[in-house]
Motif scaffolding. Structure first.
Motif, PDB file in Angstrom:
ATOM      1  N   UNK A  91       0.794  -1.235   0.122  1.00 37.86           N
ATOM      2  CA  UNK A  91      -0.090  -0.002  -0.107  1.00 37.86           C
ATOM      3  C   UNK A  91       0.932   1.028   0.049  1.00 37.86           C
ATOM      4  N   UNK A  92       1.968   1.297   0.897  1.00 44.55           N
ATOM      5  CA  UNK A  92       2.874   2.331   0.807  1.00 44.55           C
ATOM      6  C   UNK A  92       3.662   2.644  -0.609  1.00 44.55           C
ATOM      7  N   UNK A  93       3.942   1.557  -1.346  1.00 46.96           N
ATOM      8  CA  UNK A  93       4.429   1.657  -2.437  1.00 46.96           C
ATOM      9  C   UNK A  93       3.442   2.104  -3.542  1.00 46.96           C
ATOM     10  N   UNK A  94       2.076   1.815  -3.557  1.00 47.00           N
ATOM     11  CA  UNK A  94       1.298   2.182  -4.269  1.00 47.00           C
ATOM     12  C   UNK A  94       1.019   3.704  -4.064  1.00 47.00           C
ATOM     13  N   UNK A 153       7.659  -1.163  16.071  1.00 50.72           N
ATOM     14  CA  UNK A 153       8.753  -1.246  15.340  1.00 50.72           C
ATOM     15  C   UNK A 153       8.644  -1.353  13.792  1.00 50.72           C
ATOM     16  N   UNK A 154       7.657  -2.345  13.366  1.00 49.36           N
ATOM     17  CA  UNK A 154       7.210  -2.488  11.971  1.00 49.36           C
ATOM     18  C   UNK A 154       6.563  -1.037  11.494  1.00 49.36           C
ATOM     19  N   UNK A 155       5.845  -0.473  12.298  1.00 49.24           N
ATOM     20  CA  UNK A 155       5.175   0.690  11.926  1.00 49.24           C
ATOM     21  C   UNK A 155       5.900   2.055  11.960  1.00 49.24           C
ATOM     22  N   UNK A 156       7.123   1.898  12.722  1.00 46.72           N
ATOM     23  CA  UNK A 156       8.132   2.998  12.583  1.00 46.72           C
ATOM     24  C   UNK A 156       8.814   2.769  11.234  1.00 46.72           C
ATOM     25  N   UNK A 157       8.986   1.684  10.817  1.00 46.43           N
ATOM     26  CA  UNK A 157       9.948   1.298   9.580  1.00 46.43           C
ATOM     27  C   UNK A 157       9.015   1.846   8.510  1.00 46.43           C
ATOM     28  N   UNK A 158       7.486   1.433   8.509  1.00 54.52           N
ATOM     29  CA  UNK A 158       6.621   1.925   7.573  1.00 54.52           C
ATOM     30  C   UNK A 158       6.805   3.451   7.276  1.00 54.52           C
ATOM     31  N   UNK A 159       6.828   4.025   8.510  1.00 55.31           N
ATOM     32  CA  UNK A 159       6.532   5.660   8.331  1.00 55.31           C
ATOM     33  C   UNK A 159       8.101   6.133   7.899  1.00 55.31           C
ATOM     34  N   UNK A 160       9.030   5.485   8.315  1.00 56.59           N
ATOM     35  CA  UNK A 160      10.227   6.108   7.569  1.00 56.59           C
ATOM     36  C   UNK A 160      10.459   5.687   6.415  1.00 56.59           C
ATOM     37  N   UNK A 167      11.314  12.198   0.473  1.00 52.78           N
ATOM     38  CA  UNK A 167      12.666  13.046   0.592  1.00 52.78           C
ATOM     39  C   UNK A 167      13.256  12.631  -0.668  1.00 52.78           C
ATOM     40  N   UNK A 168      13.728  11.235  -0.920  1.00 50.90           N
ATOM     41  CA  UNK A 168      14.794  10.930  -2.114  1.00 50.90           C
ATOM     42  C   UNK A 168      13.889  10.720  -3.163  1.00 50.90           C
ATOM     43  N   UNK A 169      12.621  10.846  -3.419  1.00 50.07           N
ATOM     44  CA  UNK A 169      12.014  10.875  -4.717  1.00 50.07           C
ATOM     45  C   UNK A 169      12.078   9.559  -5.209  1.00 50.07           C
ATOM     46  N   UNK A 170      12.189   8.410  -4.354  1.00 51.80           N
ATOM     47  CA  UNK A 170      12.156   7.297  -4.779  1.00 51.80           C
ATOM     48  C   UNK A 170      11.679   5.974  -4.155  1.00 51.80           C
ATOM     49  N   UNK A 171      11.258   4.850  -4.439  1.00 51.23           N
ATOM     50  CA  UNK A 171      10.583   4.161  -3.775  1.00 51.23           C
ATOM     51  C   UNK A 171      11.527   3.227  -2.790  1.00 51.23           C
ATOM     52  N   UNK A 172      12.840   3.437  -3.278  1.00 52.21           N
ATOM     53  CA  UNK A 172      13.703   2.612  -2.636  1.00 52.21           C
ATOM     54  C   UNK A 172      13.828   2.491  -0.860  1.00 52.21           C
ATOM     55  N   UNK A 174      10.989   2.501   0.792  1.00 56.16           N
ATOM     56  CA  UNK A 174       9.883   1.813   1.265  1.00 56.16           C
ATOM     57  C   UNK A 174      10.400   0.287   1.111  1.00 56.16           C
ATOM     58  N   UNK A 175      11.222   0.093  -0.158  1.00 56.23           N
ATOM     59  CA  UNK A 175      11.784  -1.367  -0.116  1.00 56.23           C
ATOM     60  C   UNK A 175      12.607  -1.626   1.050  1.00 56.23           C
ATOM     61  N   UNK A 176      13.426  -1.066   1.460  1.00 53.75           N
ATOM     62  CA  UNK A 176      14.397  -1.076   2.628  1.00 53.75           C
ATOM     63  C   UNK A 176      13.664  -1.351   3.735  1.00 53.75           C
TER      64      UNK A 176
END
Length: 190
Positions: A91-94, A153-160, A167-172, A174-176
């Protein structure tokens, strides 16, 4: 002959305000811009919403419903906890692939309203709490020793990941973040 359903002034206000708040930000979007783009009189706005804050609240209450539905729909096809977590990141990637993406709408709401005791900040916090609870529910009872901490922890990763994608104008990012979340889920299993 098909009937065309006309939207009400309130519907147009909400749809227009949502589009503008998400694309431009709340502070950058004035009431005059909203009413002009919605093609309604300013008085119509105040007949439906007592203030800009009330309009923002209505917009983000609707956004909460839409985001929750998107996450739940993505997770419905999954039965395994790890797949449900992956669906959350899908969903985040979408969201990140959409034109005008500005990161997390709820992080932006909390920052742009800047009053931790406001209704708007409370709504943003409730949505973030729902994300963590959704993850905890997806993991299920007995998945790990401390599901609440793992879900936070996972929710914080998702937000980050979402903020990093903007910020980076990249989906990378989210993949990380997803990769890190998968590692946490796998290593936490009983």
């Amino acid at each position: 002959m098909s009937k065309t359903v006309k939207s009400t002034p309130q519907d147009r206000l909400l749809a227009t305000a949502r589009q503008l708040f998400l694309a431009q930000g709340i502070p950058q979007t004035g009431i005059n811009t909203v009413t002009a783009k919605a093609d309604i009189a300013r008085m119509t706005l105040y007949n439906n919403f007592a203030s800009k804050e009330e309009l923002i609240l209505a917009v983000f209450e609707k956004e909460t419903e839409l985001r929750r539905a998107a996450i739940e729909n993505a997770q419905n096809a999954s039965h395994e906890p790890l797949d449900k977590v992956r669906a959350l990141f899908a969903v985040a990637l979408e969201q990140a692939s959409k034109a005008g993406f500005r990161g997390c709408a709820f992080v932006n709401l909390a920052i742009e309203t800047a009053a931790p005791d406001s209704k708007l900040h409370h709504l943003a916090r409730q949505h973030k709490d729902w994300i963590a609870q959704n993850i905890q529910d997806a993991l299920g009872e007995g998945y790990c020793d401390d599901p609440k901490t793992l879900s936070q922890q996972i929710a914080l990763l998702w937000d980050g990941g979402v903020v990093g994608a903007y910020i980076h104008q990249s989906d990378k990012p989210i993949h990380l973040a997803q990769s890190a979340a998968e590692s946490l889920v796998k290593s936490s299993r009983r």
